[in-house]
Enzyme design. Structure first.
Site, PDB file in Angstrom:
ATOM      1  N   ASP A  92       0.932  -1.211   0.030  1.00  0.00           N
ATOM      2  CA  ASP A  92      -0.154   0.018   0.115  1.00  0.00           C
ATOM      3  C   ASP A  92       0.969   1.343   0.008  1.00  0.00           C
ATOM      4  O   ASP A  92       2.035   1.016   0.404  1.00  0.00           O
ATOM      5  CB  ASP A  92      -0.990   0.015   1.117  1.00  0.00           C
ATOM      6  CG  ASP A  92      -1.999   0.899   0.989  1.00  0.00           C
ATOM      7  OD1 ASP A  92      -2.926   0.779   1.855  1.00  0.00           O
ATOM      8  OD2 ASP A  92      -2.051   1.574  -0.077  1.00  0.00           O
ATOM      9  N   ASP A 267      -7.669  -7.645   0.977  1.00  0.00           N
ATOM     10  CA  ASP A 267      -6.455  -7.585   2.183  1.00  0.00           C
ATOM     11  C   ASP A 267      -7.279  -7.199   3.438  1.00  0.00           C
ATOM     12  O   ASP A 267      -8.126  -6.245   3.428  1.00  0.00           O
ATOM     13  CB  ASP A 267      -5.629  -6.589   1.771  1.00  0.00           C
ATOM     14  CG  ASP A 267      -5.678  -5.315   2.304  1.00  0.00           C
ATOM     15  OD1 ASP A 267      -6.223  -4.616   1.270  1.00  0.00           O
ATOM     16  OD2 ASP A 267      -5.380  -5.125   3.367  1.00  0.00           O
TER      17      ASP A 267
END
Ligand SMILES: Nc1nc2cc3nc(NCCc4ccc(CCO)cc4)[nH]c3cc2c(=O)[nH]1
Length: 373
Positions: A92, A267
């Site tokens: 991320d 996720d």
């Protein structure tokens, strides 16, 4: 920028199953990515993560740039070597973590300056710096654009200003990413829960030419039904041939309902986070092993999950480990939950391939009805 081959092998309604092929290995979709925030899927060896069935794990720019430092990870051989994970890895970009963790953050049109929640040191993320950290220093196979995770709830005007910033940062992320033949970059769609803004953001991100499309601004407290509605207002504007990833999602019922709406990747910290606190996810729904009713329950957590943590230890033993504060409790339960989430994804993939996904969805909606909140 490489666009990894995404081969859809079967569909049932909007649900798809297939393979996202990366230089470091294939990702079977729909896929759940265990979260390895600071270079570790907490309390697990990478062998356990792999054996549980995970094809790809997630790492976080924010945490690793603060500690041990992105340049240090590079000097130590990159994140795969450092953490002993040789499969695909997605990182991320840091925006969400700055928004949710950092103190004293200052946004400007070019980036965000913030203070570390660990030691108060000052740091700055721009689209170019985030790409440098993810793709060059950590060595991610899939990087995420730097975006702003829009506050929830927010006004239509706030949501539009935020998505416009993310579109601008998306283009800057693409420019910084440049031509790489073994790595790819995903864009992130914002727009809060406004249908016209989700359409504007989706069309903008799609036009920029990313290797995959993420839905951001979800799992921020909107609840299951609003999350589903927001996915419904976004997916129609996405092309079929690119992978779709909902960030931060979610509970098992969220995964099933999102797959039914055309999502391919997920996720969430839930399996390991809830495992550390005694919550076990099973095909019959979640149970908390600290509950007195398990004190002498000789049954395993879930016989249908092919993992030693699911089959070889009694609920009574889990109850004891957590009441006694033993390390083995969080270790075993993180292992079971990680294996359960992968078993769920495997069953989802098989059910789509065999044309029985809707039957599975109906059964799980009934079994997990109380977990929607
Ligand atoms: N770049 C970027 N990253 C994101 C990560 C996210 N993660 C979430 N939600 C996670 C929420 C979440 C947090 C903790 C637990 C454990 C049980 O409490 C479960 C879910 N939403 C998210 C949105 C974004 C986003 O727009 N942009």
């Amino acid at each position: 920028m490489a666009v990894f081959p995404f081969e859809i092998s079967a569909t049932e309604g909007k649900a798809r199953t297939g393979v996202l092929k990366t230089p470091r290995g294939d990702i079977r979709t729909p896929a759940f990515m265990p979260v390895g925030t600071a270079g570790t899927v907490k309390a697990l060896y990478m062998d356990q993560v792999k054996d549980a069935g995970a094809d790809i794990i997630l790492g976080n720019t924010y945490h690793l740039m603060l500690r041990p430092g992105a340049e240090r990870v590079q000097r130590l051989g990159g994140l795969h070597a450092f953490a002993h994970w040789n499969g695909p890895m997605l990182t991320d970009s840091g925006g969400f973590q700055v928004w949710s963790l950092a103190q004293l953050r200052k946004m400007d049109p070019d980036g965000v300056t913030f203070q570390s929640h660990i030691d108060g040191s000052t740091h700055r993320l721009t689209p170019a710096r985030s790409i440098e950290i993810q793709a060059d220093l950590l060595g991610a196979d899939i990087s995420m654009q730097l975006d702003e995770c829009t506050d929830y709830p927010c006004t239509h005007e706030e949501a539009e200003r935020s998505l416009d910033l993310s579109l601008d940062w998306g283009q800057r992320s693409l420019d910084a990413f440049g031509d790489r033949d073994a790595q790819t970059l995903f864009g992130i769609i914002q727009g809060s829960n406004y249908a016209d803004l989700r359409e504007k953001s989706a069309k903008g991100v799609v036009s920029q030419g990313f290797g995959g499309l993420a839905l951001g601004g979800l799992a921020v407290g909107e609840g299951h039904d609003q999350m589903c509605a927001t996915i419904d207002m976004t997916v129609p504007h996405l092309p079929d041939h690119l992978p779709r990833y909902v960030m931060g999602v979610g509970k098992p019922i969220d995964l099933v309902e999102s797959v039914a709406r055309g999502i391919d990747m997920f996720d969430c910290v839930l399996p390991t986070r809830s495992g550390r606190h005694g919550q076990a996810w099973t095909w019959d729904g979640p149970v908390n092993v600290k509950n007195a009713r398990f004190a002498e329950d000789v049954s395993p957590l879930d016989e249908a999950v092919n993992c030693p943590a699911s089959q070889d230890y009694s609920r009574a033993y889990y109850h004891h480990l957590f009441k006694a504060g033993e390390y083995l409790g969080p270790m075993l339960l993180s292992w079971h939950n990680t294996a359960f989430f992968q078993a769920l994804m495997q069953e989802i993939r098989a059910s789509i391939a065999e044309g029985r996904f809707e039957a599975l969805r109906t059964r799980l909606q009934t079994a997990w009805a109380s977990t929607k909140s």
